[in-house]
Design an enzyme around this catalytic site. Structure first.
Site, short mmCIF file in Angstrom:
data_model
loop_
_atom_site.label_atom_id
_atom_site.label_comp_id
_atom_site.label_asym_id
_atom_site.label_seq_id
_atom_site.Cartn_x
_atom_site.Cartn_y
_atom_site.Cartn_z
N ASP A 223 0.99 -1.39 0.00
CA ASP A 223 0.05 -0.23 0.04
C ASP A 223 0.91 1.18 -0.10
OD1 ASP A 223 -3.10 0.66 0.67
OD2 ASP A 223 -2.13 2.12 1.69
N TYR A 369 -3.90 10.94 1.57
CA TYR A 369 -4.53 10.88 0.17
C TYR A 369 -4.68 12.33 -0.44
CZ TYR A 369 -5.72 6.00 1.10
OH TYR A 369 -5.55 4.73 1.50
N HIS A 425 -4.49 -7.93 -0.01
CA HIS A 425 -3.63 -6.55 0.27
C HIS A 425 -2.96 -6.56 1.55
CE1 HIS A 425 -3.22 -2.26 -0.89
NE2 HIS A 425 -3.70 -2.07 0.56
#
Length: 461
Positions: A223, A369, A425
């Site tokens: 990630d 983000y 993930h």
């Protein structure tokens, strides 16, 4: 015009496009960092500039736990969910999990587990950064490989707790492990000014390794941790010996050929039927990505707006995080709600959520983000060529899985590529038995190649 002539012209045009992409001179992208970064709102001349390494112990005040328990007792009822996870978090999974959280989950027990590792904090560019620093019980053997130091970096919505099984597996093999919490995540301070994204975090973590006295080290991540690890390899190539990642985001280096020609002549572009399923039809995969990345749009535009809700409601926080664990671990493909319980224990899932809750860091973690999209350096870093020895672990339920043939366009010394049999993930938490041996094998092989002079030591000159 005859059909054969049309086909000849078409093939000729395709050949020209391919030649143009491969033969045109590339302008190297150079990664830049901020001059004299400072992430505190207190000016450097007025701030505490102590750079010492300070021991830290995780302890949550009882009143925080009592307040949480009150909130868990007052969860409202909700209408029935649609089957599976297509509409978001499923009521028939999340409400029993909340009941377990309220009645059976024991934070003090998990706190004790977390504190079984050595925790520290150190001031970096104005803010405190938390990290685990773990050592092997026995000294390395005389004939062991020269470099056995590794930096593990997590992502969102994970935490440093993701590595609680991976760290002992590495120390038992003689490795020193450093595992920091990202800025604004968990026990690390959030930046108080904008601009701290993956590139600046990479610089910060490289500096952390230097501060700890490690002249040579490896990096591993998934990630955001994958992007940060790759940026460390670019920014600190004289000290970072290699980079291992289990998450790669990239498009085809020849998109017109891959997606355009591939749509009309799939067997020409993707001879393997499994590859055709993964990448075609193009429109279907674009729409799938659009739906999967809806969270990304929210967090990269107005993270604080949803952050207020998640920071105030344990159910809201849990539904947002649990959905990602379900969808990104392969459970979105089934209506079997027990799928997630087969991959993670309830305690593991809740402890990860608890780290966000007790530190009130969900909002600052989501800001990461927005910082990424606001920072041209962060966006451009995905195109920077990586000359440091690299390895990729490809898990079948991962969000992004670029075709192996594309990887050489970016990874210039790809030492190993492993297609895993299972996992998604959150590989370090779900499948450490697959991930960690792959990391160790990569480091062992790379050190052998260094000793033989078969790998090139890159520089950032």
């Amino acid at each position: 015009m005859k059909c054969s002539t049309c086909m000849t012209i078409f093939i000729g045009l395709v050949a020209i496009m391919i030649a143009y992409v491969y033969l045109k001179p590339e302008t190297p992208i150079v990664l830049h960092v901020v001059d004299n970064p400072w992430w505190s709102s207190t000016p450097p001349q007025k701030a505490d500039n102590d750079s010492s390494i300070r021991p830290f112990k995780v302890h949550v005040e009882q009143q925080v736990l009592d307040d949480l328990n009150t909130r868990l007792k007052n969860i409202r009822s909700y209408p029935a969910s649609m089957p599976g996870w297509e509409y978001g978090t499923n009521r028939d999974y999340i409400l029993p999990l909340m009941k377990y959280w309220k009645n059976d989950y024991n934070w003090r027990k998990q706190e004790q587990l977390i504190n079984s590792f050595n925790h520290f904090k150190t001031k970096m560019y104005g803010i405190d950064i938390h990290f685990i620093h773990a050592f092997p019980k026995e000294k390395p053997k005389a004939n062991s490989i020269p470099v056995k130091v590794i930096l593990l970096t997590h992502g969102w919505p994970g935490s440093v707790f993701e590595f609680y099984k991976a760290i002992p597996m590495l120390t038992q093999r003689g490795y020193i492990v450093v595992a920091p919490s990202l800025p604004g995540f968990g026990f690390s301070d959030p930046p108080q000014v904008s601009g701290l994204g993956i590139t600046e975090t990479a610089r910060m973590f490289a500096e952390l390794m230097h501060r700890l006295g490690y002249d040579k080290y490896y990096v591993q991540g998934g990630d955001w941790g994958a992007a940060i690890s790759e940026n460390i390899a670019v920014l600190d190539p004289k000290h970072c010996r290699g980079v291992h990642v289990n998450f790669v985001v990239m498009i085809s280096p020849t998109p017109i050929f891959t997606y355009g020609v591939g749509s009309f002549f799939p067997s020409l572009v993707f001879p393997d039927p499994e590859d055709r399923k993964r990448f075609l039809p193009v429109l279907d995969h674009i729409l799938e990505g659009y739906h999967e990345l809806s969270y990304y749009v929210l967090q990269s535009t107005r993270p604080d707006s949803i952050g207020f809700a998640f920071n105030d409601s344990p159910l809201g926080l849990a539904t947002w995080i649990i959905e990602k664990f379900a969808r990104w671990s392969g459970c979105a493909q089934t209506d079997d709600l027990s799928c997630l319980d087969k991959k993670f224990t309830k305690d593991e899932l809740i402890t990860n959520i608890m780290i966000y809750w007790v530190t009130q860091s969900i909002t600052t973690s989501m800001r990461y983000y927005k910082e990424f999209l606001n920072n041209p350096e962060d966006i451009a870093s995905g195109e920077v060529k990586i000359h440091t020895p690299s390895a990729i672990a490809d898990f079948p339920h991962e969000l992004a899985r670029p075709h192996r043939s594309w990887l050489s366009h970016r990874y210039k010394q790809l030492i190993s590529y492993t297609s895993m049999s299972d996992g998604g993930h959150f590989a370090a938490l779900e499948k450490p038995d697959l991930l960690i041996p792959d990391v160790v094998n990569f480091i062992t092989k790379t050190e052998e190649l260094y000793a033989q002079g078969k790998v090139v030591t890159p520089t950032n000159d």
